[in-house]
Every structure is written in structure tokens, then in C-alpha cells.
Scaffold this motif. Sequence first.
Motif, short mmCIF file in Angstrom:
data_model
loop_
_atom_site.label_atom_id
_atom_site.label_comp_id
_atom_site.label_asym_id
_atom_site.label_seq_id
_atom_site.Cartn_x
_atom_site.Cartn_y
_atom_site.Cartn_z
N LEU A 152 14.48 152.93 -19.07
CA LEU A 152 14.30 154.10 -19.91
C LEU A 152 13.73 153.74 -21.28
N TYR A 153 14.28 152.69 -21.88
CA TYR A 153 13.82 152.29 -23.22
C TYR A 153 12.67 151.29 -23.17
N ARG A 192 15.86 164.16 -15.01
CA ARG A 192 15.42 162.77 -14.78
C ARG A 192 13.91 162.70 -14.55
N PRO A 209 9.08 156.45 -17.87
CA PRO A 209 9.79 156.71 -19.13
C PRO A 209 8.90 156.47 -20.34
N LEU A 211 9.25 156.37 -24.93
CA LEU A 211 10.18 156.42 -26.05
C LEU A 211 10.15 157.75 -26.79
N SER A 233 13.55 160.75 -25.28
CA SER A 233 14.80 160.02 -25.14
C SER A 233 15.73 160.77 -24.21
N TYR A 234 16.59 160.02 -23.54
CA TYR A 234 17.45 160.61 -22.52
C TYR A 234 18.87 160.15 -22.78
N PHE A 285 22.37 159.77 -21.04
CA PHE A 285 23.05 159.83 -19.74
C PHE A 285 24.41 160.50 -19.89
N ALA A 297 19.72 156.54 -28.66
CA ALA A 297 18.64 157.39 -28.15
C ALA A 297 17.73 157.89 -29.28
#
Lengths: 223, 240
Positions: free
Chosen positions: A104-105, B53, B76, B78, B81-82, B84, B141
Motif C-alpha cells: 500500500l505504501y 480496496r 496503490p 501515496l 491513503s487507506y 485498514f 496514513a
Amino acid sequence: MLAQHLAISLQRVATGFMIASITAIPVGILLGWVPALRIWVGPTLNFLRQIPPVAWIPLFIMWFGIGEASKSAVIFYAAFFPILLNTQLGVEQIPKSYWEVSLLYRLPFITSLTRLVLPGSAPAVFTGLRLGMGMSWRALVAAEMLAASSGLGYLIMSARSLVRIDEMVVGIFLVGGIGILIDQLFAVLEHRVLPWTQGVSGVSIITGRNAYGKRTSPSQTSI
Amino acid sequence: MANELLQVKQVSKVFGDQQEAVTALQGVEFSISTGEFVVILGPSGCGKTTLLRMLAGLEFPSEGRCFFDSGEIKGPGLQRSYLFQEPRLFPWLTVEQNIRLTGAQKDIAPLVAKMGLEKFLKAYPHQLSGGMAKRASLARALLPNPKTLLLDEPLANLDGATKYALQQELLRIWQTGITCVLVTHDVDEALALATRILLFSPRPGKIIQDAKIKLAYPRNDLSSMYIDWKQKLMKWIREE
């Protein structure tokens, strides 16, 4: 006399064990990280793993001579697989959810390695190191009994030929005692290096307590 | 359109193989403009997390496409941002190291102060309460300065007071100009936060209502307008 035998044995273990650690940890990380590699090298490694290190001694002597190299090779062989397999397992056991964070990052390779893979697998690597140390200690004594003119294994064998039971017992107890000492050294080191572990491993065999004084079941590290 | 930040075009998602295919989402289409706080509300298993997602680039649609800033989402980024459902802080890193995951050199002091984490920077995640762990993962995040924050039931499993405090925190973050998309099954949470609610049907998930919520912040759950909205939403949910 005894100190000399002890010193030479320790030196042999240190050399073989060090080389095994330096090679097995990176290979284990690679195999854990890239599952595709396991298909190629897995069967070969599994085959080699089944062979007891002692079985290699005659061949190692022919390849490396009767000097220190052949003994270090046996110790290397004995320590390599426990370290490799535990490292690989450690990387494989890093939860998928943490890999997703890295994805993700968009963490660069080096950050993933230092922030995720190395610390995430570290407890298992330590277990591997402790198991590997135990295995190399055993292999060393066997190697020294078969082909050496010094070391604790040799001491026990030469005492046998002179029927010096007292010397044999001293040799045997020393092997056990040093083994425990080294294992405890690793346990202490583990808690120093991995402050986040909550006493899963690194339990003192003597007191049955971990570094936080909490009583836990003994780990599987001392065989 | 220029201010359409996120776009979902005819998205369907099917899990499993042909014999045991499960359709999680069917023909979902909507777009989100900059500055909105959109809550995707729906029952468990309606595919709302899957949808989020996809917007994060962690999953891909079986059919249709998703866009961010006019570019198709292929992974994904930056800027998106996600958060969880669980904090997912690395247990071997301190709170500070966790927050700095995406930027070792950045000045995190303002962010840390805003989140009230000053005293916990050197702590490990297992030493944090549930609310603090959430705040730490929120700080992580926010460090890359995202344009949008995708929130997957971030307030589930928290006690009432912590939940309320974090809701206010999310509103403050949204007011700084970050577009928020939050997924939940809690009607009250949706009404406390959203400028717009997308109500999803049970599986296969599709949008059954797209409602703009014009209520002033902070929202009073005893006001008549709030109760009207709640009744309306409950009626729609029951009708499905």
C-alpha cells in the motif's frame, strides 16, 4: 591441557557456525520472500538436509584435508539447515496483512527488507541460530572423535583408550555445560536485540523464566 | 469533470472460479468530487470493503474500471491513503518508526501533536490502547499528504467515547481538504460523518440510494432532521 582442547573446539564451532549463519540467513530470506525459488532449489535442499553431517566426514577429509577446514565444513553443514529452514519459515510466517501495508505504501526494497522482512523473521532466525548452534556442537564432537588430535571429542576418545573414566566424564559434562551457556547467551542476545518479543522464545532453561521474569513453557530450542 | 477525484465505472467483482462464483459487486457506478465525505453504507458481505480496496489499488475489478484524478487505478498510490480495519502497525517498530514508514526525513511533530501521540512515540504497538493504535495508524496514513483517505470501518471495535473522539478527528482531517471515503454498516456513524451516503444492497452489492446529507456539523443525533434521515435510511434498508 583441558583449556587447550576447549579453546580449539570453540574455535572450530565459531568458524563453521559463523560461515553457516552468513550464508544460510540470506538464502533463507530469499527462499521465504520468493516462493518460486523454492520449486527449483527446495528438493535439492531437502535431499541434502536428510544426510547426517557425520556421513560427510570421510569425503570432507578427502576434499579439505585432515586440518581445520574439514572440521569447519562438517560444522557448517550441521548448522546450515536449521538456520536456513527457520529463516525461510520466519519470512513465510510474516502475516499477509503486513505485506499489504508494504504494498500500500509502496515501500522500496530496502525499506521492506529492514522494516518488515528482517525484524519480522528475526525471532525465527534466532530459533534457527540456537538450533544450529546445538547441531554444530554435536557434529563437532563427532568429527573430533573420528578424525582429530585435539578438541573435546578427541579428549573423550583418548581418555577412553586410557580408561580414564574421570577425564571422559569431565569431557562429556563440559560439552553439555558449554552448550547450555552458549544457548543462554543467544537467549539474552535475543531479548536485547528484539525488545518487542513478549517472551515466546528465550526462556531460561535453568529458571524457566524469560527476561521479563514471566514463567513460560520451555521453547523447542534445546534438543 | 475537473473536480471528480474518484470515479467508478460499471464495476463488477466476481470471486472464485466458474463453478462456485460469488458476485460481490454488480454494475456499480458513481463518482466522488474533491471535498466530499462519502460514506458507503451496507450490510456485511455486500462488497463495500472490496470496492474500497479497488479504489486503494489493492484489488482489481472483474469488469469495469476505477479512476483517480482522471488516471486509471492500476495499483496503490501515496495520494490515496487507506486505513485498514485493524491498525496493522508493525509490532517490531516503535510508534514513531511506524509513522515514519513512508518518510524517514519528514517532520512529523505537527502531525503527532494533532493526533495526541507525543507521549507514545517511543512505545511499541502492544503497549497502546485500541484508540491510540488507531491514531497511530491514522498518522501513518496521513504522513504522505494524501488527497484522499479511504477508511475501512476504522471505528469498529472501539468503545463509545473513543469512537466519538475519533469521529471528530476524522471530521477535522476532512476539513483540512482531504476527501474521505468511509465504509461502514453503522447507520449512526454514517449520519455523524457523511456529506453523502451511498447505500448498498446485500450481495451482489449495488447502489440503491445516493443521498446528500445536508446537516450541519457537529451533528446532533437527537435533532428532528437527524431522526428523519435515520428513519429514511432504515426504511430503505428494510425495503431491500
